[in-house]
Design an enzyme around this catalytic site. Structure first.
Site, short mmCIF file in Angstrom:
data_model
loop_
_atom_site.label_atom_id
_atom_site.label_comp_id
_atom_site.label_asym_id
_atom_site.label_seq_id
_atom_site.Cartn_x
_atom_site.Cartn_y
_atom_site.Cartn_z
N SER A 1 -23.07 -22.38 31.50
CA SER A 1 -23.84 -22.40 30.25
C SER A 1 -22.95 -23.04 29.19
CB SER A 1 -24.28 -20.99 29.89
OG SER A 1 -24.98 -20.96 28.68
N TYR B 1 -30.58 -28.90 23.35
CA TYR B 1 -29.49 -28.54 24.27
C TYR B 1 -29.30 -27.02 24.27
CZ TYR B 1 -24.68 -28.20 26.04
OH TYR B 1 -23.55 -27.86 26.74
N LYS C 1 -29.84 -24.08 27.33
CA LYS C 1 -28.83 -23.11 27.77
C LYS C 1 -29.29 -21.67 27.55
CE LYS C 1 -25.74 -25.93 29.40
NZ LYS C 1 -25.61 -26.03 30.87
#
Ligand SMILES: *[C@@H]1O[C@H](CO)[C@@H](O)[C@H](O)[C@H]1NC(C)=O
Ligand SMILES: *[C@@H]1O[C@H](CO)[C@@H](O)[C@H](O)[C@H]1NC(C)=O
Ligand SMILES: *[C@@H]1O[C@H](CO)[C@@H](O)[C@H](O)[C@H]1NC(C)=O
Length: 280
Positions: free
Chosen positions: A135, A149, A153
């Site tokens: 992650s 983004y 994650k």
């Protein structure tokens, strides 16, 4: 300890390559994927314990299942799956196109889901296995910049936190590794203007900020990967931490964790009476 069989996605560069090299140096077997075999350095191409596989992580679930099944058959088992392949798309919500957003999720989330889904039957049969999700600090705390983004994650974090509970009875461990900014090639495409949306007036110049950081990142990838190896094997600094889900890496990431704790603490303190006011 018996040698392990690793399956590492995106192992031709960055964390994936450092991990593949470390595992090989310990006498483990590494099944390593990359988008093209030519991307692997010669050292890996020549190592008989490195089983190099060409695939896109966005390939169909059927072909990913075939790769995992073939690896398990060839090497007898898969002890560790490391979902390492990924990238960070930069751009404000208004700047990111639908195509860019979906590609970010295909690589960082749906690809991870497909590899994970393919490996679980093997680990269930073995009654053991470790699934490691790469992650990021932005999977803990939404940063100012890079919301798509960060969202990808957070998706991996939610999947993994929940999945860890259902896989524990089968002897399968799940770990989320959360690196801060490490000195790998991660920022390179961004510094070259890839993975960055069209820029709208008024939003922060992330590309400029992150490009300037390339080559000066605080995190040492060799040390980060040493810790990851210890987490998987329950050795070194990770002795006794087999049940720990999350491992932030880097003091920048640790500061993000502290900021998140503070944020959640304030949410809990200030939001308590509202939260508890809505039951029947
Ligand atoms: C994942 O698997 C599904 C089918 O289960 C497939 O539609 C999809 O293309 C695969 N890859 C990604 C990145 O979604
Ligand atoms: C984003 O960067 C990755 C890694 O370098 C690259 O493979 C990919 O093609 C880029 N995607 C876009 C849409 O530019
Ligand atoms: C928030 O932090 C304070 C100070 O450390 C602590 O006393 C309190 O119990 C925390 N609140 C919650 C809900 O954990």
């Amino acid at each position: 300890m018996a040698p392990l069989v690793w399956f590492i996605t995106g192992a031709n560069a960055g964390f994936g390559l450092v991990l593949a090299n470390l595992a090989l140096s310990k006498g483990d077997t590494v099944v390593a994927t990359a988008r093209s075999l030519s991307k692997f350095p010669e050292s890996l191409q020549k190592n008989p314990k490195a089983d190099l596989v060409e695939t896109e992580v966005t390939a169909s679930a059927t072909s990913i299942t075939e790769l995992i099944d073939a690896a398990a058959t060839k090497h007898g088992r898969i002890d560790v799956l490391v979902n390492n392949a990924g990238f960070g798309h930069m751009g404000a919500v208004e700047e990111v196109s639908d195509e860019e957003a979906r590609y970010q999720f295909d690589v960082n989330f749906f690809g991870v889901l497909n590899f994970t889904r393919a490996v679980i039957p093997h680990m269930r049969k073995q009654k053991s296995g470790v699934i490691v999700q790469l992650s990021s600090g932005v999977g803990i705390l939404g940063p100012h910049g890079g919301p798509i983004y960060s969202a990808s994650k957070f998706a991996v974090e939610g999947l993994s936190e929940s999945m860890a509970l259902e896989l524990k009875p089968f002897g399968i461990r799940v770990h989320i590794i959360e690196p801060g900014i490490f000195r790998t090639d991660f920022l390179k495409p961004i510094s070259q203007g890839q993975n960055v949306s069209r820029h709208l007036e008024g939003y922060a110049d992330l590309e400029g900020m992150l490009s300037g950081m390339h080559g000066k990142q605080p995190g040492n990838a060799e040390l980060g990967i040493q810790r990851l190896y210890e987490v998987v094997t329950g050795t070194g600094m990770a002795v006794g931490l087999e049940d720990q889900l999350r491992f932030p890496l880097g003091s920048d990431c640790y500061s993000m964790l502290e900021a998140k704790i503070k944020m959640l603490n304030e949410t809990a303190e200030k939001g308590k009476s509202i939260a508890q006011s809505t039951d029947y």
